[in-house]
Design a protein around this motif. Structure first.
Motif, mmCIF file in Angstrom:
data_model
loop_
_atom_site.group_PDB
_atom_site.id
_atom_site.type_symbol
_atom_site.label_atom_id
_atom_site.label_comp_id
_atom_site.label_asym_id
_atom_site.label_seq_id
_atom_site.Cartn_x
_atom_site.Cartn_y
_atom_site.Cartn_z
ATOM 1 N N UNK A 70 0.823 -1.208 0.000
ATOM 2 C CA UNK A 70 0.000 0.000 0.000
ATOM 3 C C UNK A 70 0.857 1.259 0.000
ATOM 4 N N UNK A 71 1.986 1.245 0.740
ATOM 5 C CA UNK A 71 2.828 2.438 0.842
ATOM 6 C C UNK A 71 3.392 2.884 -0.495
ATOM 7 N N UNK A 72 3.691 1.939 -1.350
ATOM 8 C CA UNK A 72 4.312 2.286 -2.632
ATOM 9 C C UNK A 72 3.312 2.350 -3.775
ATOM 10 N N UNK A 73 2.069 1.972 -3.534
ATOM 11 C CA UNK A 73 1.068 2.015 -4.603
ATOM 12 C C UNK A 73 0.788 3.467 -4.996
ATOM 13 N N UNK A 74 0.747 3.710 -6.298
ATOM 14 C CA UNK A 74 0.477 5.041 -6.814
ATOM 15 C C UNK A 74 -0.033 4.901 -8.241
ATOM 16 N N UNK A 75 -0.278 6.057 -8.908
ATOM 17 C CA UNK A 75 -0.735 5.980 -10.290
ATOM 18 C C UNK A 75 0.342 5.416 -11.200
ATOM 19 N N UNK A 76 1.614 5.468 -10.764
ATOM 20 C CA UNK A 76 2.706 4.886 -11.550
ATOM 21 C C UNK A 76 2.838 3.387 -11.275
ATOM 22 N N UNK A 77 2.393 2.946 -10.104
ATOM 23 C CA UNK A 77 2.446 1.529 -9.726
ATOM 24 C C UNK A 77 1.159 1.180 -8.971
ATOM 25 N N UNK A 78 0.047 1.061 -9.707
ATOM 26 C CA UNK A 78 -1.256 0.866 -9.053
ATOM 27 C C UNK A 78 -1.332 -0.374 -8.182
ATOM 28 N N UNK A 79 -0.542 -1.384 -8.480
ATOM 29 C CA UNK A 79 -0.620 -2.645 -7.742
ATOM 30 C C UNK A 79 0.359 -2.699 -6.566
ATOM 31 N N UNK A 80 1.165 -1.687 -6.424
ATOM 32 C CA UNK A 80 2.125 -1.678 -5.320
ATOM 33 C C UNK A 80 3.101 -2.825 -5.392
#
Length: 312
Positions: free
Chosen positions: A272-282
């Motif tokens: 969850x901490x690394x999930x973003x629009x660049x990496x939606x799946x974290x």
């Protein structure tokens, strides 16, 4: 005018002529001033990072992969810091000599020159004299030897750091009388604990071999290995011999997060901490390390370097 007594002269006539004599009448004579010496150093922020995927960790056959990565990250940061200190010491030395008849690093030659630019006993004595004149303290006390067979008495000495390529040069060195100048560690180790990496002593220098000692590869004159010295790219390698006197420098590893640690580490695992629009799946994680580094030369006259070619 030189900011020191007698302009650092040791001439009897010069010193006699500058003694602050007072007459019977006194008067406004012998007024002196003081010079404030300003020392400056630079500080900079350094850091690097690594990123990885969740799958690369889950399917790796090493269950402790992340802990190993963390360990190697700190080791790398430590080594980089030590390398920066070494570079600053080599470049900050005020006492600099060259092997043979060379007058600069670019003129160091092998056996194809009129005189090979190799380290000699005389070169070490010249540096020793300069450090004595600069009142550089000695790091070790006199070794009086022991009752064991074949032990040596040794004078107080300074530590001389060199790279592995210089070993043969030290072992082949002779003094002014043609006798071996190098005293190996095993001949005095029974009465004194050697330093880490110490291989022996020459006159008033304890020789310590540092496997991480740097060199200026291919920075000398034209030459090949056939000239009896180490070369790179058709030119002679330049190897430093470094003496670091007490209280000659200071270095600062600034704490980056107001805690009692030198390195600031940020580690975010995949999720969850690394999930973003660049990496939606974290699926990606990363680890970064940063630190501050500062260096200041306090007594440059206590830092000495001999730049020389090294025998094969």
């Amino acid at each position: 005018r030189g900011g020191n007594l007698y302009g650092s002269s040791k001439d009897v006539g010069t010193i006699s002529g500058q003694l602050p004599v007072l007459s019977e009448q006194g008067g406004r004579v012998n007024r002196v001033g003081f010079t404030r010496v300003s020392l400056e150093g630079n500080i900079e922020n350094f850091g690097f990072f690594d990123e990885y995927t969740e799958d690369s960790v889950q399917f790796d056959n090493d269950s402790d992969l992340l802990s190993h990565i963390s360990r190697e990250t700190i080791r790398a940061a430590n080594e980089i810091t030590e390398d920066m200190i070494q570079i600053d010491l080599l470049e900050g030395a005020n006492v600099v000599y060259y092997g043979g008849n060379a007058t600069s690093a670019a003129t160091l030659t092998g056996n194809n020159g009129s005189t090979a630019s190799e380290l000699t006993f005389n070169s070490l004595i010249r540096m020793e004299t300069a450090l004595n004149n600069n009142r550089c303290p000695k790091d070790t006390k006199i070794n009086t030897g022991s009752t064991m067979v074949d032990t040596k008495t040794l004078p107080a000495a300074r530590i001389l750091y060199a790279g592995p390529a210089m070993k043969n040069t030290f072992r082949k060195m002779v003094d002014f009388f043609g006798n071996p100048a190098f005293i190996p560690t095993h001949q005095y180790a029974s009465s004194q604990t050697p330093l880490k990496g110490e291989i022996g002593q020459i006159d008033e220098f304890r020789i310590v071999i540092n496997p991480q000692m740097m060199a200026w590869e291919g920075s000398g004159a034209a030459g090949t290995n056939a000239d009896g010295v180490h070369t790179s790219g058709g030119k002679v390698n330049v190897y430093p011999l470094l003496v670091v006197g007490s209280e000659s420098f200071t270095t600062i590893g600034f704490q980056s997060d107001a805690k009692s640690v030198k390195f600031k580490i940020i580690h975010k695992k995949p999720g969850i901490e690394t999930a973003s629009d660049r990496d939606p799946y974290g699926k990606k994680g990363f680890m970064s390390v940063q630190w501050w580094y500062g260096f200041m030369v306090l007594r440059a006259e206590r830092l000495a370097v001999i730049k020389t070619a090294a025998k094969l």
